[in-house]
Scaffold this active site. Structure first.
Site, mmCIF file in Angstrom:
data_model
loop_
_atom_site.group_PDB
_atom_site.id
_atom_site.type_symbol
_atom_site.label_atom_id
_atom_site.label_comp_id
_atom_site.label_asym_id
_atom_site.label_seq_id
_atom_site.Cartn_x
_atom_site.Cartn_y
_atom_site.Cartn_z
ATOM 1 N N LEU A 172 5.013 72.872 11.242
ATOM 2 C CA LEU A 172 5.224 74.209 11.776
ATOM 3 C C LEU A 172 3.947 75.013 11.697
ATOM 4 O O LEU A 172 3.104 74.791 10.821
ATOM 5 C CB LEU A 172 6.346 74.944 11.041
ATOM 6 C CG LEU A 172 6.155 75.287 9.575
ATOM 7 C CD1 LEU A 172 6.511 76.737 9.324
ATOM 8 C CD2 LEU A 172 7.020 74.406 8.692
ATOM 9 N N SER A 173 3.766 75.933 12.637
ATOM 10 C CA SER A 173 2.607 76.797 12.734
ATOM 11 C C SER A 173 1.348 75.934 12.892
ATOM 12 O O SER A 173 1.271 75.113 13.799
ATOM 13 C CB SER A 173 2.552 77.728 11.523
ATOM 14 O OG SER A 173 1.621 78.758 11.715
ATOM 15 N N ASN A 174 0.358 76.062 12.018
ATOM 16 C CA ASN A 174 -0.803 75.185 12.118
ATOM 17 C C ASN A 174 -0.414 73.722 11.949
ATOM 18 O O ASN A 174 -1.020 72.843 12.555
ATOM 19 C CB ASN A 174 -1.839 75.570 11.062
ATOM 20 C CG ASN A 174 -2.660 76.780 11.467
ATOM 21 O OD1 ASN A 174 -2.577 77.242 12.591
ATOM 22 N ND2 ASN A 174 -3.449 77.291 10.542
ATOM 23 N N GLY A 203 2.356 72.489 13.038
ATOM 24 C CA GLY A 203 2.878 72.113 14.346
ATOM 25 C C GLY A 203 1.767 71.747 15.308
ATOM 26 O O GLY A 203 1.867 70.776 16.068
ATOM 27 N N MET A 235 7.208 72.984 15.384
ATOM 28 C CA MET A 235 7.752 74.348 15.354
ATOM 29 C C MET A 235 6.617 75.350 15.465
ATOM 30 O O MET A 235 5.582 75.195 14.815
ATOM 31 C CB MET A 235 8.504 74.595 14.040
ATOM 32 C CG MET A 235 9.897 74.016 13.970
ATOM 33 S SD MET A 235 10.639 74.288 12.319
ATOM 34 C CE MET A 235 10.583 76.075 12.187
#
Length: 611
Positions: free
Chosen positions: A272-274, A276, A297
């Site tokens: 998720l985020s970085n 992801g 995500m």
């Protein structure tokens, strides 16, 4: 799946050396010659476990327990605190949030951990790799979840996503900190973080990060920002190394089931985020077919010629949002007002932009509307801006831009651009000399991007009514300018571009429609559109009422208006798991239509997810 001509021998894995028999190129790719030291193995059973370090859901939701000796916490104490802080930084564990009741859970998962430092051939600094091998590993399913930390967090940064999904299902989970993490190096004492999380002097132990050169008064060195590697460009390769490490450690953990190969073990990448963005980078680099599926995500994913780079929109937001958010339509946005009024320095930003000729309107109200119109034209929506007010209130745009500029320009500690530096910080927010207790907690408590955990971002301030303007102009010029520094920064950003994954690889992207930190319009949507234009068939959920930080939902203003994103990541992972492990067809999965919980506790009906 591609096949091996010969499998890497288990004895060689244990010794961290190559097999004596001649190897094919495929075998060489699966070797562990990328490890830069020994593998540390620890057991986690009884009052300890893999998923919560024995804290359980109640303990994770509670306050951190002080170390028995503040100056010298044990590796077990540091690990427990690191897991707790990773959960708290990502998941909504508040009493109304429904975690463990409506979705998710934190069961006791006994097992072992295998951790080491890994290194890419051309990297100066290592990245941590970690495998969690549950005692209840499903030997029939043979599943490995591989993940990368969110943000710039340490190696446990994705435990609430990948660990919480995989470990209770009997999957092993392989992690990488992807060249970021909280292994801060203190130049004043020459100390960093050893493999077990404790502090050690350079030269006396292998360290998570040690600057190549530094002065004793250079402050605190952070791996993501000061390694000289542009680590973001290597996040995909880090994920693939973590997958290979995971397979090799599975041989150690379950020797009666060895060998573990991509042929007989299903590997799902999730982040998720970085993190992801990292798994989507890995998808495009997976030429050997290690991965069976990918779930990303709210990914920070960059494409060549599509969408917008994080550095571009972060520096734009840092300059323009303070003024735009003084518009009356954001009066109810979380953290956008203090005692009913916009912060004074936000109002001062309107005046600054007007004095520069960027805003022509004469009144503050008109200037706010003009700044807002500018952001609208650049792709920002009111819903996204409303949640981005918190990022602006925390001055996080400037923190991100300062750190990433240093990473992209490959600056050493003490040489950050635009006059910035990291230093230990006292209770008044002033630079100080770090004491042993402060240094000892950095690895477990820090998020990898100061300020936080007693480390501050210093420099780039003046005594004017708009104290951050000059430094933000400097950071923005690195994107909008044409000098050598700007050219170098753009080259580093260009190196982040995701590559096209193979056509047969299932990819599922889950993103909050109201994400104010990594807006879908700049990241997920261009990526998904590109895949479809290239003949791929990704699944994409743009979840209504979801924003970037599930942990913020414990705040009443956020929780009342937004839904958590994590349950949709779990749902996507569950569908991918059933597809690659059980062979079930992967349906189109209609977009959920959730409803915010308001002031009441979250219900399963509000999430609109099929059982």
């Amino acid at each position: 799946m591609p096949t091996f001509a010969r499998y890497l021998c288990t004895a060689a894995v244990a010794a961290l050396t190559a097999c004596s028999a001649p190897s094919t190129p495929r075998e060489e790719a699966m070797s562990l010659d990328f490890l830069s030291g020994p593998v540390r193995v620890t057991d986690h059973r009884g009052d300890d476990d893999l998923l919560s370090a024995g804290l359980g859901l109640k303990g994770l939701a509670g306050a951190p327990t002080p170390f028995a000796e503040a100056d010298a916490p044990t590796p077990a104490e540091l690990r427990r605190r690191a897991i707790l802080m990773s959960w708290k930084g990502i998941a909504d564990l508040g009493p109304l949030g429904g975690y463990g009741r409506v979705y998710g859970g934190v069961p006791d998962v006994p097992g072992r951990e295998y951790t080491a430092f890994a290194r890419l051939p051309d990297a100066h600094a290592p990245h941590r790799v970690l495998l969690q091998a549950p005692d209840a590993f499903d030997k029939q399913a043979r599943c490995l979840i591989v993940t990368a930390s969110s943000g710039s967090r340490g190696v446990y940064g994705a435990i609430s996503l990948a660990g919480a999904f995989g470990l209770p299902r009997g999957c092993a989970v392989a992690y990488t900190d992807k060249g970021t993490g909280s292994g801060y190096f203190d130049t004043a004492t020459g100390t960093g973080v050893a493999l077990d999380g404790t502090r050690a002097r350079a030269g006396e132990a292998a360290l998570e990060f040690e600057p190549r050169a530094y002065d004793a008064d250079a402050g605190v060195a952070v791996k993501h920002m000061h390694s000289g590697d542009n680590p973001e460009a290597d996040w995909g390769r880090d994920v693939l190394q973590a997958a290979r490490f995971g397979l090799a450690m599975l041989d150690r953990a379950y020797p009666d089931q060895a060998p573990f190969t991509p042929e007989n073990t299903r590997i799902i990448a999730a982040g998720l985020s970085n993190g992801g963005g990292a798994v989507l980078q890995a998808a495009g680099l997976d030429h050997d077919g290690l991965l069976d599926a990918v779930m990303a995500m709210e990914p920070n994913v960059h494409l060549s010629g599509r969408g917008r780079a994080l550095y571009d929109y972060a520096t734009e937001a840092a300059l323009w949002m303070p003024c735009a958010l003084t518009d009356a339509r954001f009066d109810d946005a979380p953290l956008a007002r203090t005692e009913g009024k916009p912060p004074a320095h936000w109002l001062a930003r309107c005046a600054s932009l007007h004095a520069q000729g960027r805003l022509r309107a004469g009144t503050q109200t008109e200037q706010a509307a003009e700044a807002l119109a500018h952001l609208h034209a650049q792709g920002w929506t009111d819903a996204v801006l409303s949640t981005a007010a918190s990022t602006t209130a925390f001055d996080a745009w400037r923190s991100v831009a300062a750190g990433y500029a240093s990473a992209y320009l490959r600056r050493e500690v003490g040489q950050m651009p635009c006059g910035f530096r990291y230093d230990a910080m006292d209770m008044r927010g002033q630079p100080t000399t770090a004491n042993p207790a402060l240094r000892a907690a950095w690895w477990s408590d820090a998020s990898g991007i100061p300020p936080g955990a007693g480390v501050g971002l210093f420099g780039g301030l003046d005594a004017s009514a708009d104290p951050t303007l000059d430094s933000l102009e400097c950071l923005r010029a690195l994107w909008s300018g044409s000098d050598d520094e700007a050219v170098r920064l753009h080259a580093s950003v260009d190196a982040l571009a995701a590559q096209l994954p193979r056509a047969s690889l299932p990819i599922w992207v889950v993103h909050g429609a109201d994400d104010g930190l990594i807006p879908t319009a700049f990241t997920s949507e261009p990526y998904v559109d590109w895949l479809r234009a290239e003949g791929r068939t990704p699944r994409y959920w743009k979840v209504p009422h979801a924003q970037h930080f599930d942990a913020f939902l414990a705040l009443p203003e956020f929780g009342a208006a937004h839904v958590p994103l994590m349950p949709y990541g779990y749902a996507a992972l569950d569908a991918l798991y059933r597809h690659v492990v059980a062979g079930e067809a992967l349906s189109d999965a209609p977009m959920p239509k959730p409803s915010p919980r308001g002031t009441e506790a979250l219900t399963s009906q509000a999430l609109d997810l099929s059982p």
